[in-house]
Design a protein around this motif. Structure first.
Motif, PDB file in Angstrom:
ATOM      1  N   THR A   1       0.838  -1.208   0.000  1.00 55.20           N
ATOM      2  CA  THR A   1       0.000   0.000   0.000  1.00 55.20           C
ATOM      3  C   THR A   1       0.868   1.250   0.000  1.00 55.20           C
ATOM      4  O   THR A   1       1.773   1.387   0.822  1.00 55.20           O
TER       5      THR A   1
ATOM      6  N   VAL B   1       1.791   4.676   1.025  1.00 56.23           N
ATOM      7  CA  VAL B   1       1.507   5.524   2.186  1.00 56.23           C
ATOM      8  C   VAL B   1       1.395   6.981   1.754  1.00 56.23           C
ATOM      9  O   VAL B   1       0.460   7.680   2.133  1.00 56.23           O
ATOM     10  N   ASN B   2       2.380   7.440   0.981  1.00 55.36           N
ATOM     11  CA  ASN B   2       2.338   8.792   0.431  1.00 55.36           C
ATOM     12  C   ASN B   2       3.283   8.881  -0.761  1.00 55.36           C
ATOM     13  O   ASN B   2       4.140   8.015  -0.953  1.00 55.36           O
TER      14      ASN B   2
ATOM     15  N   LYS C   1      -2.675   6.982  -6.375  1.00 60.58           N
ATOM     16  CA  LYS C   1      -2.527   7.900  -5.243  1.00 60.58           C
ATOM     17  C   LYS C   1      -2.225   7.112  -3.977  1.00 60.58           C
ATOM     18  O   LYS C   1      -2.231   5.882  -3.979  1.00 60.58           O
ATOM     19  N   ALA C   2      -2.028   7.836  -2.874  1.00 66.00           N
ATOM     20  CA  ALA C   2      -1.858   7.193  -1.572  1.00 66.00           C
ATOM     21  C   ALA C   2      -3.060   6.299  -1.310  1.00 66.00           C
ATOM     22  O   ALA C   2      -4.192   6.643  -1.647  1.00 66.00           O
ATOM     23  N   GLY C   3      -2.808   5.120  -0.754  1.00 67.57           N
ATOM     24  CA  GLY C   3      -3.854   4.147  -0.489  1.00 67.57           C
ATOM     25  C   GLY C   3      -3.937   3.059  -1.551  1.00 67.57           C
ATOM     26  O   GLY C   3      -4.500   1.996  -1.318  1.00 67.57           O
TER      27      GLY C   3
ATOM     28  N   LYS D   1      -2.772  -0.019  -3.782  1.00 74.65           N
ATOM     29  CA  LYS D   1      -1.950  -1.172  -3.414  1.00 74.65           C
ATOM     30  C   LYS D   1      -1.193  -1.713  -4.625  1.00 74.65           C
ATOM     31  O   LYS D   1      -1.786  -2.063  -5.641  1.00 74.65           O
TER      32      LYS D   1
END
Length: 150
Positions: free
Chosen positions: A99, A101-102, A137-139, A141
């Motif tokens: 995943t 994170v940022n 984007k972040a999130g 996977k």
């Protein structure tokens, strides 16, 4: 005395080789295939301290579907900068399960620090804009062997 001379010669050769390596891109790292949804990534793996510290420095170009995956021994807050890096990059800070994170866009030839928002073991660098163009984007996977649950 002969052994001391051989040892000194070996140290001198190692120093010259390391000095040369610091000014040249590392191109022959192991590779791993990663997936970002339907998009495939051919990532070189930087797993040792020396490989990680050199990263993508001195690289003049990189194919759009290529990147570099930095692998650390344990999850900590990871910070990256772009000293001696010519290419504009986007860095994805990635959790153990893949995943993101940022993300951080990084400018070439800067020492601005870009850090993960939480401890991570993986950092994936791609050409700047690659994640944005793919809607990642972040999130999101990522998939691939490094992120498989063991």
């Amino acid at each position: 005395m002969k052994y001391i001379a051989i040892a000194l010669l070996g140290l001198a050769v190692a120093h010259v080789n390391s000095a040369c390596a610091q000014d040249a891109p590392q191109m022959n790292l192991p590779r791993v295939k990663l997936s970002a949804g339907m998009h495939l990534i051919d990532a070189q793996v930087a797993a040792t301290p020396q490989q990680r510290s050199t990263g993508l420095m001195f690289r003049r170009d990189m194919p759009q579907s290529a990147g570099m995956l930095f692998v650390f021994e344990q999850a900590t807050v990871q910070c990256f900068w772009m000293k001696n890096t010519i290419l504009p990059l986007t860095t994805a800070f990635v959790a153990n399960d893949g995943t993101i994170v940022n993300l951080a866009d990084m400018k070439p030839h800067t020492t601005d620090s870009h850090c993960s928002k939480e401890p991570v073991r993986f950092v994936l660098e791609m050409n700047q804009g690659w994640f944005r163009k793919k809607g990642i984007k972040a999130g999101f996977k990522l998939g691939g062997q490094p992120f498989e649950v063991k």
